[in-house]
Design a protein around this motif. Sequence first.
Motif, PDB file in Angstrom:
ATOM      1  N   ASP B  77      -8.744  -1.675 -11.233  1.00 13.87           N
ATOM      2  CA  ASP B  77      -9.602  -2.610 -10.865  1.00 13.87           C
ATOM      3  C   ASP B  77      -8.862  -4.033 -10.672  1.00 13.87           C
ATOM      4  O   ASP B  77      -9.517  -4.573  -9.935  1.00 13.87           O
ATOM      5  N   ASN B  80      -7.872  -3.738  -7.040  1.00  8.15           N
ATOM      6  CA  ASN B  80      -8.823  -3.601  -6.329  1.00  8.15           C
ATOM      7  C   ASN B  80      -9.669  -5.108  -6.182  1.00  8.15           C
ATOM      8  O   ASN B  80     -10.046  -5.422  -5.148  1.00  8.15           O
ATOM      9  N   ILE B  83      -7.690  -6.920  -3.517  1.00 10.85           N
ATOM     10  CA  ILE B  83      -7.898  -6.653  -2.331  1.00 10.85           C
ATOM     11  C   ILE B  83      -9.108  -6.974  -1.896  1.00 10.85           C
ATOM     12  O   ILE B  83      -9.329  -7.528  -0.603  1.00 10.85           O
ATOM     13  N   TYR B  84     -10.086  -7.195  -2.707  1.00 12.58           N
ATOM     14  CA  TYR B  84     -11.610  -7.755  -2.117  1.00 12.58           C
ATOM     15  C   TYR B  84     -11.569  -8.994  -2.042  1.00 12.58           C
ATOM     16  O   TYR B  84     -11.886  -9.562  -0.974  1.00 12.58           O
ATOM     17  N   GLU B 124      -2.807  -3.683   6.306  1.00 13.84           N
ATOM     18  CA  GLU B 124      -3.835  -4.253   5.061  1.00 13.84           C
ATOM     19  C   GLU B 124      -3.992  -2.770   3.994  1.00 13.84           C
ATOM     20  O   GLU B 124      -3.338  -1.767   4.321  1.00 13.84           O
ATOM     21  N   VAL B 125      -4.141  -3.287   2.811  1.00 16.55           N
ATOM     22  CA  VAL B 125      -4.086  -2.192   1.644  1.00 16.55           C
ATOM     23  C   VAL B 125      -5.786  -2.118   1.497  1.00 16.55           C
ATOM     24  O   VAL B 125      -6.572  -2.895   1.406  1.00 16.55           O
ATOM     25  N   LYS B 126      -5.933  -0.673   1.891  1.00 11.98           N
ATOM     26  CA  LYS B 126      -7.335  -0.403   1.631  1.00 11.98           C
ATOM     27  C   LYS B 126      -7.697  -0.117   0.292  1.00 11.98           C
ATOM     28  O   LYS B 126      -9.020  -0.758  -0.030  1.00 11.98           O
ATOM     29  N   GLY B 127      -6.992   0.309  -0.673  1.00  8.49           N
ATOM     30  CA  GLY B 127      -7.387   0.413  -2.096  1.00  8.49           C
ATOM     31  C   GLY B 127      -6.616   0.920  -2.859  1.00  8.49           C
ATOM     32  O   GLY B 127      -5.474   1.693  -2.338  1.00  8.49           O
ATOM     33  N   ALA B 128      -6.642   0.684  -4.283  1.00  9.95           N
ATOM     34  CA  ALA B 128      -5.768   1.179  -5.301  1.00  9.95           C
ATOM     35  C   ALA B 128      -6.212   2.570  -5.490  1.00  9.95           C
ATOM     36  O   ALA B 128      -7.445   2.903  -5.732  1.00  9.95           O
ATOM     37  N   THR B 129      -5.277   3.760  -5.575  1.00 13.18           N
ATOM     38  CA  THR B 129      -5.621   5.011  -5.920  1.00 13.18           C
ATOM     39  C   THR B 129      -5.043   5.488  -7.227  1.00 13.18           C
ATOM     40  O   THR B 129      -4.300   4.925  -8.029  1.00 13.18           O
ATOM     41  N   VAL B 148      -0.205   4.289  -6.498  1.00  8.63           N
ATOM     42  CA  VAL B 148      -0.172   4.204  -5.026  1.00  8.63           C
ATOM     43  C   VAL B 148      -1.235   3.661  -4.702  1.00  8.63           C
ATOM     44  O   VAL B 148      -2.327   3.699  -5.088  1.00  8.63           O
ATOM     45  N   VAL B 149      -0.999   2.810  -3.685  1.00 11.59           N
ATOM     46  CA  VAL B 149      -1.978   2.199  -2.801  1.00 11.59           C
ATOM     47  C   VAL B 149      -2.165   2.826  -1.504  1.00 11.59           C
ATOM     48  O   VAL B 149      -1.158   3.062  -0.901  1.00 11.59           O
ATOM     49  N   ASP B 150      -3.497   2.979  -0.939  1.00 15.39           N
ATOM     50  CA  ASP B 150      -3.874   3.590   0.360  1.00 15.39           C
ATOM     51  C   ASP B 150      -3.801   2.382   1.241  1.00 15.39           C
ATOM     52  O   ASP B 150      -4.387   1.414   1.290  1.00 15.39           O
ATOM     53  N   VAL B 151      -3.046   2.541   2.356  1.00 18.19           N
ATOM     54  CA  VAL B 151      -2.759   1.626   3.540  1.00 18.19           C
ATOM     55  C   VAL B 151      -3.332   2.025   4.591  1.00 18.19           C
ATOM     56  O   VAL B 151      -3.124   3.272   5.090  1.00 18.19           O
TER      57      VAL B 151
END
Lengths: 476, 151
Positions: B77, B80, B83-84, B124-129, B148-151
């Motif tokens: 959280d 994320n 990221i937001y 850019e980082v899309k989201g934390a997984t 791991v973060v999704d890029v």
Amino acid sequence: MDLHLLKRDSEFAWRIEPQGKMRVPGIVYADESLIHDMDNKVYEQVTNVATLPGIVQASYAMPDAHWGYGFPIGGVAAFDPDAGGVISAGGVGFDISCGVRTLHTGLTRDDIEANKERLADALYQTIPAGVGSVGHIRLEREAMDAMLVGGARWAVEQGFGDREDLERVEEHGCMQGAEPEAVSDHAKKRQRDEMGTLGSGNHYLEVQHVAEVYDPQAGAAFNVKPGDAVISIHCGSRGLGHQLGTEYLKRMTMAAGEYGIELPDRELACVPIHSPVGQSYLGAMRAAINCALANRQIITHLARQTFAHVIPQAHLTLLYDVSHNTCKLEEHVVDGKQMRLFVHRKGATRAFGPNHLDLPPAFRDVGQPVLIGGSMGTGSYILAGTAQGEGLSFSSSCHGAGRAMSRHQAKRRWQGRALVDELTASGILIRSRSMRGVAEEAPGAYKDVNAVVGVAHDAGLSRKVARLEPLACVKG
Amino acid sequence: MMCEEHGHNDSMTQGRWEHFSHEADMGLRGFGSSCDQAFEQTAIAMMAVITDPDIVVAEQEVDISCEAPDYELLLIDWLNALIYEMATRRMLFGRFDVHTKNGSLRAKAWGEKVDATKHEPAVEVKGATYTALHVGRDENGTWVAQCVVDV
């Protein structure tokens, strides 16, 4: 991947027999070399997906499969909603409806070569790309909701393109069943300034030439011949899709237990399709599909404006637009029985065979165009859906080259500037705001797209129609 | 597993971070003498996926708070939320101050607007997984926070 774990069904199909909690077998499409290089995580993930409630026939991995989140990237799985079938946010991915759109230009390679520098610079100036970039329009609440319901059709109504474009987009440019109210305010806010942007990472707009046509009949139906110049756009639903992926992954993780779903991996979080969270995700995901379709439509409009300025005789028309991160309700035949299934394709392209009713008339005889993006600087492919793809993989094929090396390794191995110089010397212009980004996307960090596509062809998942080679690339 | 270490590692502050390989994306790992410090270091590791965190000027302060049932989901959280904030404010961050307590997090992040020329953001980082997600203490008592973060 450890070959001892697999049973070889045919030259290009490897089976994981059901064991433990697996409800169906796993099937990986690959040749010996690709399967050898595949991470063991792909095995684990294909196996895990096979344990999910309501899965039908098999858990599949395409030839470009690699380690993903819960589902492998390159994973395909179909679920029966009336047999407790589930829907999974991880099975769709963070970049919902990421996909490829290819455009005819009405130009030849020679026309491009004569204007290449100017064209690359103009596209780079016009198409917003990279971290922090903003689109040319801002969507406030009402317009946002209209976009989420209307998709590319909405974009055309706003003046971004022509009605004829829509026939050449999956779902005719508008995904039905979208529910903007299932999309959070956070997701909408994240998207407000991002319409018509490429994003970053492996996203791009590339000007390409048709290097070779393998199938003259399909080539004619797709209107591609050697020497033609085309444009391919690879991007998705931007911040809105990313935010929804994040939020629903969490909601599904919390909710899965309520439905007695045992998750071998938290990332596989899923809920029954017939559940409030499942239905909410479905409505939100469909809205995100529309967002991606509208996004690619606006970028198409920007490309048209740029070409009109640089090479006025250009006429940009759609070949097709495919999405490779989706979950869609489709009819398939399983054991001779017609079924309505929710097919997850995570890094896999739908590849309907000839005579499918969802195809525009021009493609009915040859099957759906399947657009495969290679890595920056190498080739891309146009394939066509096959009749046997239906039985092999619910009419699905690969989606790209697939990474062979992490960004972390790539960044250490290559220098962005040197790569750009090298590609320029070989006639491929790269425009990017980040040299490190270029290094992380080095062609050598990807699997050989020729090998991946070769297996997709030989296995019958789709058949080769044409190979595209890059001339200029605006990198996200 | 290939790693790249950054930060200082003396007895007073064990704060440091590293990246680890994930086939398509990027793994983040923060270390600290407290959970709070490990969370701060993981955030720096995430910024380093995008740009060099050392060149991001602390011009603007942003407050962040989140709540989650456990420390692992709290890490997700937290990342994320960053990221937001980065996406909607078009900002990058370089410095963090985190306070966690009983599953809630209060933090400040300092940074500036993205400048493509200056920061040359790579991705850019899309989201934390939830992949490789772990928060806990290692055998030396050092706090580790990773995912791991999704890029």
